[in-house]
Motif scaffolding. Sequence first.
Motif, PDB file in Angstrom:
ATOM      1  N   LEU A 153       0.834  -1.206   0.000  1.00  4.58           N
ATOM      2  CA  LEU A 153       0.000   0.000   0.000  1.00  4.58           C
ATOM      3  C   LEU A 153       0.866   1.252   0.000  1.00  4.58           C
ATOM      4  CD1 LEU A 153      -2.720  -1.085   2.571  1.00  4.58           C
ATOM      5  CD2 LEU A 153      -3.141  -0.518   0.172  1.00  4.58           C
ATOM      6  N   ALA A 154       1.889   1.269   0.845  1.00  2.00           N
ATOM      7  CA  ALA A 154       2.784   2.422   0.912  1.00  2.00           C
ATOM      8  C   ALA A 154       3.544   2.608  -0.387  1.00  2.00           C
ATOM      9  CB  ALA A 154       3.751   2.267   2.079  1.00  2.00           C
ATOM     10  N   SER A 155       3.993   1.517  -0.979  1.00  2.63           N
ATOM     11  CA  SER A 155       4.732   1.593  -2.235  1.00  2.63           C
ATOM     12  C   SER A 155       3.858   2.144  -3.350  1.00  2.63           C
ATOM     13  CB  SER A 155       5.254   0.205  -2.616  1.00  2.63           C
ATOM     14  OG  SER A 155       5.925   0.236  -3.854  1.00  2.63           O
ATOM     15  N   ARG A 156       2.621   1.674  -3.416  1.00  2.00           N
ATOM     16  CA  ARG A 156       1.694   2.161  -4.442  1.00  2.00           C
ATOM     17  C   ARG A 156       1.410   3.644  -4.246  1.00  2.00           C
ATOM     18  NH1 ARG A 156      -1.927  -2.027  -4.384  1.00  2.00           N
ATOM     19  NH2 ARG A 156      -3.302  -1.034  -2.863  1.00  2.00           N
ATOM     20  N   ALA A 157       1.213   4.048  -2.995  1.00  2.00           N
ATOM     21  CA  ALA A 157       0.962   5.463  -2.707  1.00  2.00           C
ATOM     22  C   ALA A 157       2.172   6.309  -3.056  1.00  2.00           C
ATOM     23  CB  ALA A 157       0.600   5.626  -1.229  1.00  2.00           C
ATOM     24  N   ARG A 158       3.356   5.816  -2.750  1.00  2.00           N
ATOM     25  CA  ARG A 158       4.603   6.541  -3.027  1.00  2.00           C
ATOM     26  C   ARG A 158       4.758   6.806  -4.522  1.00  2.00           C
ATOM     27  NH1 ARG A 158       7.750   2.990  -0.853  1.00  2.00           N
ATOM     28  NH2 ARG A 158       7.154   3.618   1.253  1.00  2.00           N
ATOM     29  N   THR A 159       4.365   5.845  -5.321  1.00  2.00           N
ATOM     30  CA  THR A 159       4.426   6.016  -6.771  1.00  2.00           C
ATOM     31  C   THR A 159       3.479   7.117  -7.227  1.00  2.00           C
ATOM     32  OG1 THR A 159       4.999   3.682  -7.109  1.00  2.00           O
ATOM     33  CG2 THR A 159       4.077   4.855  -8.989  1.00  2.00           C
ATOM     34  N   ARG A 160       2.306   7.177  -6.595  1.00  2.00           N
ATOM     35  CA  ARG A 160       1.305   8.177  -6.982  1.00  2.00           C
ATOM     36  C   ARG A 160       1.755   9.591  -6.620  1.00  2.00           C
ATOM     37  NH1 ARG A 160      -3.926   5.931  -6.989  1.00  2.00           N
ATOM     38  NH2 ARG A 160      -4.745   8.026  -7.364  1.00  2.00           N
ATOM     39  N   VAL A 161       2.441   9.742  -5.505  1.00  2.00           N
ATOM     40  CA  VAL A 161       2.827  11.088  -5.062  1.00  2.00           C
ATOM     41  C   VAL A 161       4.189  11.507  -5.600  1.00  2.00           C
ATOM     42  CG1 VAL A 161       1.479  10.822  -2.947  1.00  2.00           C
ATOM     43  CG2 VAL A 161       3.938  10.360  -2.904  1.00  2.00           C
ATOM     44  N   ALA A 162       4.831  10.640  -6.363  1.00  2.00           N
ATOM     45  CA  ALA A 162       6.164  10.949  -6.884  1.00  2.00           C
ATOM     46  C   ALA A 162       6.160  12.211  -7.747  1.00  2.00           C
ATOM     47  CB  ALA A 162       6.711   9.767  -7.684  1.00  2.00           C
TER      48      ALA A 162
END
Length: 291
Positions: A153-162
């Motif tokens: 979940l954190a990894s997916r979110a991190r990609t979105r906010v990059a």
Amino acid sequence: MEPTGTALTEADWAAHRPAVFGAAYRILGSVAEAEDVAQEVWLRAAAADLSEVRDVRAWLVTVSARTAYNVLMSARVRRESYVGPWLPEPLLTGPDAAARVLVDESVSTAMLVVMRTLTPAERVALVLHDVFDLPFARIAEVLGATPAASRKLASRARTRVAAVTERPRASKAETRRVLEAFRAAAEAGDLAGLVALLDPEAVYVADGGGKATAARRPVRGAAIIARLAIRQVELRRPDAVRVVEVNGEPALATYSGGALVWLDTAEVSGGRITEFRRLVNPDKLPRIGHI
């Protein structure tokens, strides 16, 4: 950290409250709701036996995130039916701010707008791990998931906010200079001057929340944004402007007859505005104050 005893003292709470509020605000994007969460955490902590808690800050932040997560889940329908573009309730972060919070890029307006597009679980995982450095085992307890799932979940979110975290940011001084130049040109009716301050592909976002007149969709293009800015000045005839700091960035608070009518923030790159944001929702403006 050594055990702190059976109850949280007021001094301990004062030291940890910024983190508690900050976690909730990053997840919710609302000062009012984050204040409510902080109050709920305080009441729970004051009544709890914390004698076995070795990291009180982590415990408090975890409770804050869990409470904010519950708020998001219970308010999902209301949030999905929001009228027009959404902007976060601004958080005063300058030297005169009433609410103190750990200020970094994770509370910037641009970041909170992107956070709004994440699922509640993604927001919690990202904030607790990337901002507060909590382990995924603890995050899993908040979300009722496995540590592996929380990591994803954190990894997916991190990609979105990059898109926000990786782009160059103008300095506060540069952003303020451009915002003030934009205001002056709009008040002077200087169409060419406004266009020169806007990136050709600039985006204008206005949040009226269905309670104030505002564009229901983002407006794109320097020329149309410039004409819109001039027209709004002609209609509202503002008589005072105050520079404030919200979410760690300069903002212009515009008043008419002593009442705050809108709050402007912007993303600036290469001396030009790439995204101009105008908050006019009256429910989100009171904490900025009148003059």
